[in-house]
Design a protein around this motif. Structure first.
Motif, PDB file in Angstrom:
ATOM      1  N   ALA A   1       0.826  -1.207   0.000  1.00 50.63           N
ATOM      2  CA  ALA A   1       0.000   0.000   0.000  1.00 50.63           C
ATOM      3  C   ALA A   1       0.861   1.258   0.000  1.00 50.63           C
ATOM      4  CB  ALA A   1      -0.928  -0.006   1.218  1.00 50.63           C
ATOM      5  N   VAL A   2       1.923   1.243   0.800  1.00 50.07           N
ATOM      6  CA  VAL A   2       2.850   2.378   0.790  1.00 50.07           C
ATOM      7  C   VAL A   2       3.483   2.526  -0.583  1.00 50.07           C
ATOM      8  CG1 VAL A   2       4.971   3.337   1.759  1.00 50.07           C
ATOM      9  CG2 VAL A   2       3.322   2.225   3.264  1.00 50.07           C
ATOM     10  N   ALA A   3       3.868   1.400  -1.178  1.00 51.31           N
ATOM     11  CA  ALA A   3       4.562   1.421  -2.470  1.00 51.31           C
ATOM     12  C   ALA A   3       3.724   2.050  -3.576  1.00 51.31           C
ATOM     13  CB  ALA A   3       4.967   0.004  -2.865  1.00 51.31           C
ATOM     14  N   ILE A   4       2.431   1.743  -3.619  1.00 45.63           N
ATOM     15  CA  ILE A   4       1.606   2.237  -4.728  1.00 45.63           C
ATOM     16  C   ILE A   4       1.198   3.691  -4.538  1.00 45.63           C
ATOM     17  CG2 ILE A   4       0.759  -0.067  -5.260  1.00 45.63           C
ATOM     18  CD1 ILE A   4      -1.880   0.638  -3.925  1.00 45.63           C
ATOM     19  N   SER A   5       1.521   4.259  -3.389  1.00 46.82           N
ATOM     20  CA  SER A   5       1.143   5.652  -3.128  1.00 46.82           C
ATOM     21  C   SER A   5       2.191   6.642  -3.609  1.00 46.82           C
ATOM     22  CB  SER A   5       0.911   5.864  -1.626  1.00 46.82           C
ATOM     23  OG  SER A   5       2.128   5.788  -0.899  1.00 46.82           O
ATOM     24  N   ARG A   6       3.293   6.133  -4.218  1.00 42.88           N
ATOM     25  CA  ARG A   6       4.340   7.053  -4.688  1.00 42.88           C
ATOM     26  C   ARG A   6       4.984   6.534  -5.978  1.00 42.88           C
ATOM     27  NH1 ARG A   6       7.377   5.653   0.138  1.00 42.88           N
ATOM     28  NH2 ARG A   6       5.694   6.851   1.097  1.00 42.88           N
ATOM     29  N   PHE A   7       5.686   7.420  -6.631  1.00 43.63           N
ATOM     30  CA  PHE A   7       6.390   7.096  -7.875  1.00 43.63           C
ATOM     31  C   PHE A   7       7.606   8.025  -8.001  1.00 43.63           C
ATOM     32  CE2 PHE A   7       7.299   7.863 -12.369  1.00 43.63           C
ATOM     33  CZ  PHE A   7       7.402   6.578 -12.848  1.00 43.63           C
ATOM     34  N   PRO A   8       8.761   7.468  -8.374  1.00 43.80           N
ATOM     35  CA  PRO A   8       9.049   6.059  -8.612  1.00 43.80           C
ATOM     36  C   PRO A   8       9.399   5.332  -7.320  1.00 43.80           C
ATOM     37  CG  PRO A   8      10.988   7.360  -9.114  1.00 43.80           C
ATOM     38  CD  PRO A   8       9.920   8.343  -8.691  1.00 43.80           C
ATOM     39  N   LEU A   9       8.983   4.093  -7.222  1.00 43.35           N
ATOM     40  CA  LEU A   9       9.186   3.298  -6.018  1.00 43.35           C
ATOM     41  C   LEU A   9      10.656   3.150  -5.623  1.00 43.35           C
ATOM     42  CD1 LEU A   9       8.310   1.387  -3.746  1.00 43.35           C
ATOM     43  CD2 LEU A   9       8.129  -0.434  -5.463  1.00 43.35           C
ATOM     44  N   PRO A  10      11.588   2.852  -6.551  1.00 41.90           N
ATOM     45  CA  PRO A  10      12.979   2.658  -6.109  1.00 41.90           C
ATOM     46  C   PRO A  10      13.581   3.868  -5.406  1.00 41.90           C
ATOM     47  CG  PRO A  10      12.676   1.778  -8.310  1.00 41.90           C
ATOM     48  CD  PRO A  10      11.428   2.540  -7.988  1.00 41.90           C
ATOM     49  N   LEU A  11      13.124   5.070  -5.737  1.00 38.35           N
ATOM     50  CA  LEU A  11      13.649   6.264  -5.076  1.00 38.35           C
ATOM     51  C   LEU A  11      12.881   6.599  -3.806  1.00 38.35           C
ATOM     52  CD1 LEU A  11      14.350   8.648  -8.104  1.00 38.35           C
ATOM     53  CD2 LEU A  11      15.904   7.038  -6.977  1.00 38.35           C
ATOM     54  N   ASN A  12      11.747   5.936  -3.587  1.00 36.61           N
ATOM     55  CA  ASN A  12      10.910   6.209  -2.418  1.00 36.61           C
ATOM     56  C   ASN A  12      10.374   4.914  -1.813  1.00 36.61           C
ATOM     57  OD1 ASN A  12      10.495   9.346  -2.747  1.00 36.61           O
ATOM     58  ND2 ASN A  12      10.137   8.440  -4.776  1.00 36.61           N
ATOM     59  N   PRO A  13      11.233   3.939  -1.495  1.00 37.86           N
ATOM     60  CA  PRO A  13      10.733   2.665  -0.974  1.00 37.86           C
ATOM     61  C   PRO A  13      10.154   2.820   0.431  1.00 37.86           C
ATOM     62  CG  PRO A  13      13.122   2.743  -0.805  1.00 37.86           C
ATOM     63  CD  PRO A  13      12.712   3.976  -1.569  1.00 37.86           C
ATOM     64  N   PRO A  14       9.259   1.938   0.812  1.00 37.13           N
ATOM     65  CA  PRO A  14       8.665   2.023   2.149  1.00 37.13           C
ATOM     66  C   PRO A  14       9.720   1.886   3.245  1.00 37.13           C
ATOM     67  CG  PRO A  14       7.494   0.435   0.778  1.00 37.13           C
ATOM     68  CD  PRO A  14       8.732   0.802   0.042  1.00 37.13           C
ATOM     69  N   VAL A  15       9.542   2.640   4.314  1.00 36.47           N
ATOM     70  CA  VAL A  15      10.348   2.452   5.520  1.00 36.47           C
ATOM     71  C   VAL A  15       9.423   1.897   6.598  1.00 36.47           C
ATOM     72  CG1 VAL A  15      11.989   4.268   4.930  1.00 36.47           C
ATOM     73  CG2 VAL A  15       9.986   4.821   6.308  1.00 36.47           C
ATOM     74  N   LEU A  16      10.010   1.314   7.622  1.00 33.50           N
ATOM     75  CA  LEU A  16       9.236   0.564   8.610  1.00 33.50           C
ATOM     76  C   LEU A  16       8.165   1.409   9.287  1.00 33.50           C
ATOM     77  CD1 LEU A  16       9.050  -2.286   9.668  1.00 33.50           C
ATOM     78  CD2 LEU A  16      10.714  -1.690  11.442  1.00 33.50           C
ATOM     79  N   GLU A  17       8.483   2.631   9.633  1.00 35.54           N
ATOM     80  CA  GLU A  17       7.495   3.470  10.324  1.00 35.54           C
ATOM     81  C   GLU A  17       6.293   3.766   9.431  1.00 35.54           C
ATOM     82  OE1 GLU A  17       7.330   4.425  13.592  1.00 35.54           O
ATOM     83  OE2 GLU A  17       8.887   2.887  13.643  1.00 35.54           O
ATOM     84  N   GLU A  18       6.523   3.930   8.131  1.00 39.57           N
ATOM     85  CA  GLU A  18       5.405   4.152   7.211  1.00 39.57           C
ATOM     86  C   GLU A  18       4.496   2.927   7.156  1.00 39.57           C
ATOM     87  OE1 GLU A  18       6.881   7.011   3.654  1.00 39.57           O
ATOM     88  OE2 GLU A  18       7.862   5.058   3.740  1.00 39.57           O
ATOM     89  N   VAL A  19       5.112   1.752   7.107  1.00 42.96           N
ATOM     90  CA  VAL A  19       4.339   0.517   7.038  1.00 42.96           C
ATOM     91  C   VAL A  19       3.510   0.345   8.307  1.00 42.96           C
ATOM     92  CG1 VAL A  19       4.480  -1.990   6.841  1.00 42.96           C
ATOM     93  CG2 VAL A  19       6.047  -0.562   5.524  1.00 42.96           C
ATOM     94  N   LYS A  20       4.119   0.582   9.453  1.00 39.88           N
ATOM     95  CA  LYS A  20       3.398   0.458  10.722  1.00 39.88           C
ATOM     96  C   LYS A  20       2.277   1.481  10.818  1.00 39.88           C
ATOM     97  CE  LYS A  20       7.133  -1.567  13.481  1.00 39.88           C
ATOM     98  NZ  LYS A  20       8.045  -1.374  14.640  1.00 39.88           N
ATOM     99  N   SER A  21       2.514   2.660  10.273  1.00 41.16           N
ATOM    100  CA  SER A  21       1.484   3.688  10.289  1.00 41.16           C
ATOM    101  C   SER A  21       0.263   3.259   9.484  1.00 41.16           C
ATOM    102  CB  SER A  21       2.045   4.999   9.740  1.00 41.16           C
ATOM    103  OG  SER A  21       1.067   6.006   9.753  1.00 41.16           O
ATOM    104  N   VAL A  22       0.490   2.667   8.319  1.00 45.12           N
ATOM    105  CA  VAL A  22      -0.616   2.173   7.508  1.00 45.12           C
ATOM    106  C   VAL A  22      -1.377   1.072   8.260  1.00 45.12           C
ATOM    107  CG1 VAL A  22      -1.190   0.847   5.423  1.00 45.12           C
ATOM    108  CG2 VAL A  22       0.385   2.763   5.276  1.00 45.12           C
TER     109      VAL A  22
END
Length: 302
Positions: free
Chosen positions: A274-295
């Motif tokens: 879910a974090v991944a599809i919210s941004r572009f391009p993914l390789p320059l903005n990969p999910p970090v743990l706090e973002e995943v936990k927030s979701v």
């Protein structure tokens, strides 16, 4: 240094084009909003995501050519991704794909049918020394006997592995700790079958966890002898779906390393995606743990 995760599969250079005003239409002009050339492929993207989650990774697979090689070395400089297993002596520009994206819709292009049909090998064979001692692995199914060898070496060293889009009668599925099946795969390989029917078939032939993803639909998961469970996908604003499945796979590898339960695994991997599809391009903005936990709703503020 012994790495935490071993990944084997497609490592590419991806040209991605984000369009303005909707997807391509025949005989109509389309404006490119953003264009990038970055590491991709199921394994390359998963390595990028795992590194962002704080995991040390060694990856192997596709031979890296003269155009893709400099990109890889520069991009992963300073990241916890070991490229030493890869072959950088491929006398070719290297394997690349081209992806046109507009929100929920994307269309990949490449030369993979030609590459797989010309009888020439363009990937490595997994090496035991790279696998032994890792905590978890991901083995993609695309390289035939070499993919099977990767799985066999994981089994020998008791390393749980994740695979993707592998059918119920395949060795990789039967021995995987987790097999993640996309709706694109079920549509092609099990036409006319309901997702619940596919899940029952998959569960019967493995002791591992089977997960069926359905884009924005429910995630189905279960094991042999158990009922099929479902969890709704996280609701986020989609900028690009490129890399969503690869990120989900990376989330499953992370979950294996951390000993998560089946439900925790599905929720965590789904949040990564879910974090991944919210941004572009993914390789320059990969999910970090706090973002995943927030979701996931696990971060308590204040």
């Amino acid at each position: 240094m012994k790495h935490e995760a071993y990944l084997f599969g497609q490592v590419l250079g991806t040209h991605s084009f984000l369009l303005r005003g909707g997807f391509l239409k025949p005989d109509e002009y389309s404006e490119i909003d953003e264009h990038y050339f970055l590491p991709g492929g199921e394994t390359g993207t998963a390595a990028t995501v795992l590194a962002s989650l704080g995991v040390s990774v060694i990856m192997d697979g596709t031979w890296i050519g003269t155009e893709v090689g400099p990109l890889m070395k520069e991009f992963y400089k300073g990241k916890t991704v070991d490229l030493s297993a890869l072959n950088f002596d491929y006398e070719d520009p290297g394997v690349m794909d081209y992806v046109v994206i507009a929100g929920l819709v994307r269309s990949p292009m490449g030369r993979f049918q030609t590459l797989f049909s010309d009888g020439k090998k363009w990937w490595n064979t997994p090496k035991e020394e790279d696998i032994a001692g890792c905590k978890a692995a991901a083995i993609d199914p695309y390289f035939g006997e070499d993919s099977l060898k990767g799985a066999t070496l994981c089994m020998k060293h008791k390393i749980p592995y994740v695979t993707i889009d592998t059918m119920h009668d395949n060795f990789l599925h039967q021995h995987a700790a987790i097999n993640v099946i996309s709706h694109e795969c079920t549509d092609q390989s099990y036409p006319g079958m309901a997702p619940e029917e596919v899940m029952e078939l998959m569960k019967q032939t493995t002791d591992g966890l089977t997960i069926l993803t359905q884009g924005g639909g429910d995630m189905l998961f279960g094991r042999k002898g158990e009922e099929t469970h479902r969890i709704p996908a996280y609701d986020v604003e989609v900028k690009s779906t490129l890399g969503a499945g690869d990120t989900y796979k990376a989330g499953c590898v992370y979950a294996l390393m951390k000993g998560m339960s089946d439900e925790e695994t599905v929720r965590f991997a789904g949040a990564c995606s879910a974090v991944a599809i919210s941004r572009f391009p993914l390789p320059l903005n990969p999910p970090v743990l706090e973002e995943v936990k927030s979701v996931m709703g696990e971060v308590h503020r204040g």
